[in-house]
Each structure stands twice: as structure tokens, then as C-alpha cells.
Design a protein around this motif. Sequence first.
Motif, mmCIF file in Angstrom:
data_model
loop_
_atom_site.group_PDB
_atom_site.id
_atom_site.type_symbol
_atom_site.label_atom_id
_atom_site.label_comp_id
_atom_site.label_asym_id
_atom_site.label_seq_id
_atom_site.Cartn_x
_atom_site.Cartn_y
_atom_site.Cartn_z
ATOM 1 N N PRO A 290 -5.037 26.344 37.725
ATOM 2 C CA PRO A 290 -3.852 26.450 36.547
ATOM 3 C C PRO A 290 -4.457 26.941 34.656
ATOM 4 N N TYR A 291 -6.343 26.199 34.907
ATOM 5 C CA TYR A 291 -6.833 25.837 33.993
ATOM 6 C C TYR A 291 -7.856 26.321 33.440
ATOM 7 N N PRO A 292 -8.597 27.737 34.104
ATOM 8 C CA PRO A 292 -10.129 28.160 34.808
ATOM 9 C C PRO A 292 -11.079 27.722 33.287
ATOM 10 N N THR A 293 -10.430 27.976 32.343
ATOM 11 C CA THR A 293 -11.457 27.996 31.288
ATOM 12 C C THR A 293 -11.798 26.181 30.996
ATOM 13 N N VAL A 294 -11.561 25.462 31.199
ATOM 14 C CA VAL A 294 -11.563 24.322 30.867
ATOM 15 C C VAL A 294 -13.045 24.212 31.781
ATOM 16 N N ARG A 295 -14.012 23.301 30.819
ATOM 17 C CA ARG A 295 -15.045 22.602 31.616
ATOM 18 C C ARG A 295 -15.225 21.292 31.730
ATOM 19 N N ALA A 296 -14.016 20.534 30.694
ATOM 20 C CA ALA A 296 -14.405 19.046 30.438
ATOM 21 C C ALA A 296 -13.489 18.439 29.849
ATOM 22 N N VAL A 297 -12.619 17.739 30.781
ATOM 23 C CA VAL A 297 -11.966 16.909 30.273
ATOM 24 C C VAL A 297 -12.317 15.509 30.346
ATOM 25 N N MET A 298 -11.855 14.999 28.638
ATOM 26 C CA MET A 298 -13.065 13.736 28.673
ATOM 27 C C MET A 298 -12.106 12.767 28.565
ATOM 28 N N GLY A 299 -11.703 11.558 29.064
ATOM 29 C CA GLY A 299 -11.611 10.700 28.890
ATOM 30 C C GLY A 299 -10.258 9.476 29.771
ATOM 31 N N VAL A 300 -10.413 10.098 30.253
ATOM 32 C CA VAL A 300 -9.621 9.446 31.529
ATOM 33 C C VAL A 300 -10.457 8.698 32.944
ATOM 34 N N ARG A 301 -9.711 8.702 33.469
ATOM 35 C CA ARG A 301 -10.127 7.165 34.716
ATOM 36 C C ARG A 301 -10.050 8.168 35.727
ATOM 37 N N GLY A 312 -9.357 22.130 39.798
ATOM 38 C CA GLY A 312 -10.556 22.392 38.960
ATOM 39 C C GLY A 312 -10.652 22.327 37.944
ATOM 40 N N LEU A 313 -10.117 21.171 37.052
ATOM 41 C CA LEU A 313 -10.753 19.837 35.963
ATOM 42 C C LEU A 313 -11.658 19.204 36.901
ATOM 43 N N LYS A 314 -12.834 19.390 36.027
ATOM 44 C CA LYS A 314 -14.056 18.560 35.597
ATOM 45 C C LYS A 314 -13.319 17.345 35.236
ATOM 46 N N LEU A 315 -13.357 15.921 35.374
ATOM 47 C CA LEU A 315 -13.159 14.730 34.571
ATOM 48 C C LEU A 315 -14.298 14.338 34.594
ATOM 49 N N LEU A 316 -14.110 13.721 32.961
ATOM 50 C CA LEU A 316 -15.505 12.602 32.209
ATOM 51 C C LEU A 316 -14.979 11.219 32.389
ATOM 52 N N GLY A 317 -15.133 10.041 32.425
ATOM 53 C CA GLY A 317 -14.632 9.362 31.929
ATOM 54 C C GLY A 317 -15.891 8.513 30.581
ATOM 55 N N ILE A 318 -15.471 8.888 30.002
ATOM 56 C CA ILE A 318 -15.993 7.692 28.847
ATOM 57 C C ILE A 318 -16.262 6.536 27.842
ATOM 58 N N TYR A 319 -16.452 5.899 27.623
ATOM 59 C CA TYR A 319 -16.336 4.641 27.030
ATOM 60 C C TYR A 319 -16.151 4.277 25.251
ATOM 61 N N GLY A 320 -15.007 3.912 24.770
ATOM 62 C CA GLY A 320 -14.985 4.177 23.343
ATOM 63 C C GLY A 320 -14.217 2.874 22.695
ATOM 64 N N SER A 321 -14.937 2.534 21.436
ATOM 65 C CA SER A 321 -14.082 1.406 21.104
ATOM 66 C C SER A 321 -14.128 1.726 19.278
ATOM 67 N N SER A 322 -13.230 1.595 18.835
ATOM 68 C CA SER A 322 -13.486 1.776 17.388
ATOM 69 C C SER A 322 -13.938 1.076 16.819
ATOM 70 N N GLU A 323 -14.934 0.459 17.475
ATOM 71 C CA GLU A 323 -16.064 -1.226 16.453
ATOM 72 C C GLU A 323 -17.415 0.606 16.250
ATOM 73 N N MET A 324 -17.215 1.235 17.595
ATOM 74 C CA MET A 324 -18.563 1.502 18.052
ATOM 75 C C MET A 324 -18.597 3.808 18.490
ATOM 76 N N GLN A 325 -17.224 4.212 17.945
ATOM 77 C CA GLN A 325 -16.988 5.146 18.307
ATOM 78 C C GLN A 325 -16.137 5.933 19.756
ATOM 79 N N ALA A 326 -16.047 6.829 20.648
ATOM 80 C CA ALA A 326 -16.053 7.477 21.826
ATOM 81 C C ALA A 326 -17.081 8.316 22.072
#
Length: 326
Positions: A290-301, A312-326
Amino acid sequence: MSSASNINPQTLTELLASRVAVGGVALIDRDRLVTAAALDEESRRVAQGLHDLGVREGDRVAVWLPNVPAWPACFFAAARLGAILVAVNTRFRSNEIADIVGRSGAKVLIYWPGYRGIDFDGILRDAGVPALKELQAIVAYGEPGDPPMDHSALGKPITAYADLAACAPFPHDHARPDLGCLIFTTSGTTKLPKFVLHHQASMAGHAAEAARGFGYGDAGAVTLLTVPMCGTFGMSHALSPLAGGQLLVMLPTFEVHAAARAIKQYAVTHLPATGDIVAQLLAASSEPVPYPTVRAVMGVRAGQARPAEARGLKLLGIYGSSEMQA
């Protein structure tokens, strides 16, 4: 890569100036195009308005807004004055407002009383005058169709955000790398939220690094912000496209059909999102991809990767905290 991709800003006003140098549209807010130059000018005008309300270096300005261009305009305005923005979630209610706005010693509160029909004025009344005694001014943002603005709250006069944005541009820049610029609230082991203070160099530098590392500065990159700027996840993904010199599409709040339309209309390439948002977007379409232009989805598990990538969605897990930013 954009010409902003190699910048290393030390202050937030340097970051915004680099985006102005690239030119063109910086933000799209519900189909309203905001150029980088217009965002810069609005931030300078709001800086003058805040200065007229008595805001100086080190003072706190509480922003209780959803994702609208006034949010980054206020952020850059406070940074230009050397002031500190206190990020307040629109989901907070009276006890949280009383604690966060009161404990931070905010001098000014900026809010949208007509947002989604929520009784923000009632929340302020319930928060109470004693807890908000440090407030010297309240600023009300508004949009066409909102009910008439009250002229006072908690016994204090209310200034229209439009009046701040109509001031002459503030002629100075008091931003410095070492100055505090943003307070996030974060949960901890105690009952009350902790305050996390970031400095201008850390915010600006992180945005530039994320723009390079995640491709926000790549030609044609378009980010759809589905998570609120009041948290480190949303703020990181709002500043990074600006640092990368590319386009940021904003929605005041996530609504699946509006988000799906924006992805297709603006050929969104970067999508910071929670797992629930991804699930709703996929459920909203019967198309195999459904969303062929999306290169990366950031923040999911990681556990969500396989069904999303099958469509078609490439998922990237990222780590973040209020102290360190995401």
C-alpha cells in the motif's frame, strides 16, 4: 544529498538558518505549505512577542500544543532568546499540568484552547492558581472555526498567538551551544515525572547526525510525523528533516485515513511510528503493497517486522530515552 547534510550546527538558530539556506517548503501542515523562510520569520516574530511578555535567558516557556507549525516556531523562538521550552503533552490533565508547569517555574504557557473540543480552560482552572503562581502570561493559539477566545484565565490576561506572530521580528540572536533549550518529562521510580534538560548543542547536533545516519538529508526524503513533538521520539524526527534540508509533513494528531492519504500524496519516505500506527495503516488498505514510497519505518518492535515487510514496509527498531534522544 541535500546541501544541509554536511552541516554541524551548534545552536538551534544555526540549524534553522541552514534550512533557510536550502530554501523551499520546510513543513506541510494539513496541506498548508510553510516555507523555511516563513518558519524562520514566524519564530523571530514570536521571539519578539515572548520578549515583550518578559521572557529572557533561562526563563521557561511551557508549550501545550499538538503537532502544528506553531510548535517548532515557539521552540526556535525560545532558543533565540536563550530561554527553555517545557514540552507539555496535550493528553495531560489538571494534576499533571499543575505539577509540570508549576514545578518548572514556567513564565509563559502557550496552549490551544479549541483543540479537539477538549476543555483546556477547565483543566487550567482545576490545576489552580497556587500551583501556577509563577505564570506571568498565557498565550492562546487558535485556528479558523475555534470558539471565541477568553481574555483571561487564572486571573491572568490571555494573549492571542496571532498577536505574537504579528510582532516585528526579534533583531538579535541570544542562542548559545551551552544554553538549556528543552525540558522533557519522563517517568521514573518516583511518583512525579522527572525533568530532563537538553542543551542547544546536543539537540542541534543530534538532529544533524540523525539526518545523515537515517537518510533524512537524501534527495527527495519526506518525513510524516505521526508521533507528538512533546516527546523525544517525535522531537528527534521533527528536527532531523529540518537539519537534513528536506520536507516534514505534520498532522496535529494521528488519524489513520489522513495519514494514509498524506503518505501517498506527498510520497513519504520516512515514517516514525509506533506498532499500533503501523497496524492501523496496513489495515486501512487492501493493496498488497500500500505504501511503496516509504523507505523506512522507525520505532516499531522487531516482532512486527515480518508481516509489515511482507507488505513492503521496512521496519527499523530504534532505541531512545528522554535523556539521550531517539
